[in-house]
Design a protein around this motif. Structure first.
Motif, PDB file in Angstrom:
ATOM      1  N   LYS A  96     -30.265  11.786  28.834  1.00 34.06           N
ATOM      2  CA  LYS A  96     -30.849  12.865  29.630  1.00 34.06           C
ATOM      3  C   LYS A  96     -32.258  13.234  29.182  1.00 34.06           C
ATOM      4  O   LYS A  96     -32.868  14.147  29.760  1.00 34.06           O
ATOM      5  CB  LYS A  96     -29.938  14.092  29.577  1.00 34.06           C
ATOM      6  N   ALA A  97     -32.792  12.551  28.180  1.00 34.15           N
ATOM      7  CA  ALA A  97     -34.116  12.875  27.642  1.00 34.15           C
ATOM      8  C   ALA A  97     -35.098  11.768  28.012  1.00 34.15           C
ATOM      9  O   ALA A  97     -35.010  10.651  27.498  1.00 34.15           O
ATOM     10  CB  ALA A  97     -34.041  13.042  26.126  1.00 34.15           C
ATOM     11  N   ASP A  98     -36.046  12.078  28.891  1.00 39.64           N
ATOM     12  CA  ASP A  98     -36.947  11.055  29.407  1.00 39.64           C
ATOM     13  C   ASP A  98     -38.018  10.613  28.412  1.00 39.64           C
ATOM     14  O   ASP A  98     -38.788   9.698  28.706  1.00 39.64           O
ATOM     15  CB  ASP A  98     -37.622  11.547  30.687  1.00 39.64           C
ATOM     16  N   ASP A  99     -38.062  11.253  27.234  1.00 36.89           N
ATOM     17  CA  ASP A  99     -39.058  10.853  26.232  1.00 36.89           C
ATOM     18  C   ASP A  99     -38.521   9.811  25.244  1.00 36.89           C
ATOM     19  O   ASP A  99     -39.216   9.427  24.309  1.00 36.89           O
ATOM     20  CB  ASP A  99     -39.565  12.070  25.461  1.00 36.89           C
ATOM     21  N   VAL A 100     -37.304   9.348  25.435  1.00 36.30           N
ATOM     22  CA  VAL A 100     -36.691   8.417  24.483  1.00 36.30           C
ATOM     23  C   VAL A 100     -37.333   7.035  24.613  1.00 36.30           C
ATOM     24  O   VAL A 100     -37.480   6.503  25.717  1.00 36.30           O
ATOM     25  CB  VAL A 100     -35.171   8.310  24.726  1.00 36.30           C
ATOM     26  N   ALA A 101     -37.707   6.452  23.458  1.00 38.63           N
ATOM     27  CA  ALA A 101     -38.332   5.134  23.414  1.00 38.63           C
ATOM     28  C   ALA A 101     -37.732   4.328  22.277  1.00 38.63           C
ATOM     29  O   ALA A 101     -37.043   4.870  21.401  1.00 38.63           O
ATOM     30  CB  ALA A 101     -39.846   5.270  23.247  1.00 38.63           C
ATOM     31  N   VAL A 102     -37.990   3.018  22.277  1.00 40.03           N
ATOM     32  CA  VAL A 102     -37.502   2.132  21.231  1.00 40.03           C
ATOM     33  C   VAL A 102     -38.546   2.035  20.125  1.00 40.03           C
ATOM     34  O   VAL A 102     -39.724   1.761  20.400  1.00 40.03           O
ATOM     35  CB  VAL A 102     -37.195   0.725  21.788  1.00 40.03           C
ATOM     36  N   GLY A 161     -41.159   7.880  31.531  1.00 44.33           N
ATOM     37  CA  GLY A 161     -40.362   8.676  32.453  1.00 44.33           C
ATOM     38  C   GLY A 161     -38.891   8.350  32.477  1.00 44.33           C
ATOM     39  O   GLY A 161     -38.128   8.998  33.200  1.00 44.33           O
ATOM     40  N   PHE A 162     -38.467   7.349  31.666  1.00 45.07           N
ATOM     41  CA  PHE A 162     -37.068   6.958  31.621  1.00 45.07           C
ATOM     42  C   PHE A 162     -36.620   6.796  30.170  1.00 45.07           C
ATOM     43  O   PHE A 162     -37.387   6.331  29.330  1.00 45.07           O
ATOM     44  CB  PHE A 162     -36.845   5.628  32.361  1.00 45.07           C
ATOM     45  N   PRO A 163     -35.362   7.132  29.864  1.00 47.79           N
ATOM     46  CA  PRO A 163     -34.856   6.936  28.505  1.00 47.79           C
ATOM     47  C   PRO A 163     -34.604   5.450  28.222  1.00 47.79           C
ATOM     48  O   PRO A 163     -34.034   4.734  29.051  1.00 47.79           O
ATOM     49  CB  PRO A 163     -33.532   7.716  28.483  1.00 47.79           C
TER      50      PRO A 163
END
Length: 410
Positions: free
Chosen positions: A80-86, A109-111
Motif C-alpha cells: 500500500k506504500a507507493d514509495d517502496v523500491a528495491v 508511483g508503484f510499490p
C-alpha cells in the motif's frame, strides 16, 4: 643409523607435533577452525544500521569476482506504500563491512516488493521482483532485470528487463475439487463461519484475470541440469504456487501446473539425484507445518501438497543443495512468532533432518524471510530480515556445515 642426538631431536619434534595436534583439536572443539579447514564458527553482521523504514524480503548472490550482493525492498510500508523500491548492498571479498545501500530498481508511483536473485550460466545477474499495480497482492506482476556485468560499485547496470507474463491452463475445476476435499476435512462449524469467503474464492478460481495476475517471487530460481530455469511463484489470491519455466535462459517463460494446497506459498525448490523436485513452502493456513510437494517431470506437473515434520508459523523459508549433496533449510521453527530462526541439514535429500542449529533464538523480535546460498569456497551465506525494537535491517550470517553439525542432532 639413528644416533642418540638424532633420536632426542626426533622425540622433541614428535612431542611438538603431538602438542600442536592437541591444541588444534581443542580449537576445533571450541568452535574455531582456521580458514583452510572451513568456517565452523558463525560470523554475522547487519548489512546496514537499523532503519525506521520498512526493510524486508532479501535475496543474495555471489558474483564472479567473489563479492556478495544483497537485495531487499525499502519504503514506508509494503503493497500500500507507493514509495517502496528495491535496494541493494555489496560486500567485497575480504571486507568485514557492507557498502552503503543503493537503489537498484524503482517503479515510480508503484510499490516494488519481494526480491530474489540468481547468477545464470552466462554469469549474468538476474533480479526478480513484483510490481504492485493496484496496492493489492492480487494485482501484482513479476518483473525482471538482467545485468551482463554486475560487478563494480553501486547498482548494477541493467542490460535487459521486462515482465514475466504467465497464461496457465485453466486450473479452476481442479482447484475447486481440491478446495471441496479440504473443506470436507474441517469441522462443520468452522467451514460455515467462512462460507462467504469460500464462496468468493470459488468465484475467483473461475476467472482468467486472477489466474494470470498476482503471481510473485520470493525464493531464488532453481536451475536443472538441462539448463531449465524454474522461478517459484505464489499467489496470495488463492494461497497456492506455480512455477514460471524457461528453457532458453529466461528469454521466454511459461507456466507449470499449479501446486494446490490452499495455504502453501513461497516455495523453495531442491532436486534429488533421481530427478525428483521437492518444493518446500511456507504454511499460510492452520496446519503450522512446512508444506511439501513433488514433481517427477522437471517441474511441469506437481503432486498433492502435503505436510513435513518441520513446524512453521506462517513465515518464509529457503533451502540450498550443498556441494556434497546434503540439503540445508533455513526457517522459523516455531508455530507462533518469528523470533527463532533455525538451520537444518539433511543427509538423505530431505527425507529426514539430522542436525539443527539456530541463527537467532530471542525472546522478542522477528528474524525471518531468509535467503541462502553456498559460496564458491564452501561458505554458507544466509541473509534475512531483522526486525527489533530499534528498527529494521538485513542481517548476514556466514558459516559452514560443521557449524550446524555442532548443534542439536536428531
Amino acid at each position: 643409523m639413528i644416533t642418540k642426538h638424532n633420536r632426542t631431536r626426533l622425540q622433541q619434534n614428535l612431542s611438538l607435533m603431538t602438542k600442536a595436534t592437541v591444541l588444534l583439536a581443542m580449537f576445533v572443539a571450541a568452535g574455531g577452525v582456521p580458514s583452510a579447514f572451513g568456517q565452523s564458527t558463525l560470523t554475522s553482521e547487519l548489512v546496514f544500521p537499523l532503519d525506521q523504514r520498512h526493510n524486508h524480503a532479501p535475496g543474495i548472490v555471489e558474483l564472479e569476482n567473489g563479492e556478495l550482493l544483497v537485495s531487499w525492498y525499502r519504503g514506508s510500508g509494503e503493497r500500500k506504500a507507493d514509495d517502496v523500491a528495491v535496494y541493494g548492498a555489496r560486500k567485497p571479498v575480504g571486507s568485514k563491512t557492507w557498502s552503503d545501500p543503493f537503489r537498484m530498481v524503482d517503479t515510480p508511483g508503484f510499490p516494488d516488493c519481494n526480491t530474489c536473485m540468481m547468477i545464470d550460466r552466462h554469469n549474468r545477474l538476474c533480479l526478480y521482483w513484483p510490481v504492485i499495480i493496484a496496492n493489492t497482492w492480487e494485482s501484482c506482476l513479476t518483473f525482471y532485470k538482467v545485468s551482463d556485468q554486475p560487478t563494480g560499485k553501486g547498482s548494477p547496470e541493467w542490460s535487459d528487463g521486462g515482465v514475466i507474463l504467465l497464461k496457465p491452463e485453466d486450473f479452476g475445476p481442479k482447484a475447486i475439487q481440491v478446495l471441496d476435499e479440504e473443506i470436507a476435512k474441517l469441522p462443520t462449524q468452522l467451514a460455515d463461519a467462512y462460507s462467504t469467503e469460500l464462496s468468493d474464492l470459488r468465484e475467483l478460481l473461475t476467472q482468467k484475470l486472477y489466474q494470470r495476475l498476482g503471481w510473485q517471487p520470493r525464493c531464488k530460481p532453481t536451475v536443472l541440469p538441462s539448463g531449465r530455469i524454474l522461478l517459484p511463484l505464489y499467489s496470495d489470491t488463492y494461497s497456492i504456487c506455480i512455477m514460471a519455466i524457461s528453457d532458453d535462459d529466461g528469454a521466454h517463460w511459461y507456466a507449470s501446473k499449479p501446486l494446490i494446497g490452499f495455504g502453501n506459498i513461497q516455495p523453495a525448490v531442491l532436486r534429488r539425484d533421481d530427478g525428483t523436485l521437492i518444493a518446500y513452502m511456507r504454511e499460510n493456513g492452520p496446519r503450522k507445518h512446512i508444506r511439501v510437494c513433488e514433481s517427477k517431470d522437471d517441474g511441469i506437473t506437481w503432486g498433492p501438497v502435503t505436510e513435513s515434520v518441520l513446524v512453521n508459523p506462517g513465515s518464509g523459508l529457503d533451502g540450498v543443495r550443498l556441494k556434497n549433496g546434503h540439503w540445508l533449510l533455513v526457517y522459523n521453527d516455531t508455530q507462533k512468532g518469528r523470533n527463532s530462526l533455525a538451520v537444518s541439514i539433511s543427509t538423505d535429500e530431505g527425507r529426514s533432518w539430522k542436525w539443527t542449529r539456530h541463527l537467532e533464538r530471542q525472546e522478542e523480535g522477528s528474524y525471518h524471510y531468509p535467503a541462502v546460498i553456498q559460496g564458491s569456497d564452501g561458505t554458507i551465506h544466509v541473509v534475512y530480515s531483522y526486525f527489533v525494537t530499534g528498527g529494521k535491517s538485513m542481517k548476514h550470517a556466514s558459516f559452514d556445515e560443521a557449524w550446524v553439525q555442532q548443534g542439536k542432532k536428531d
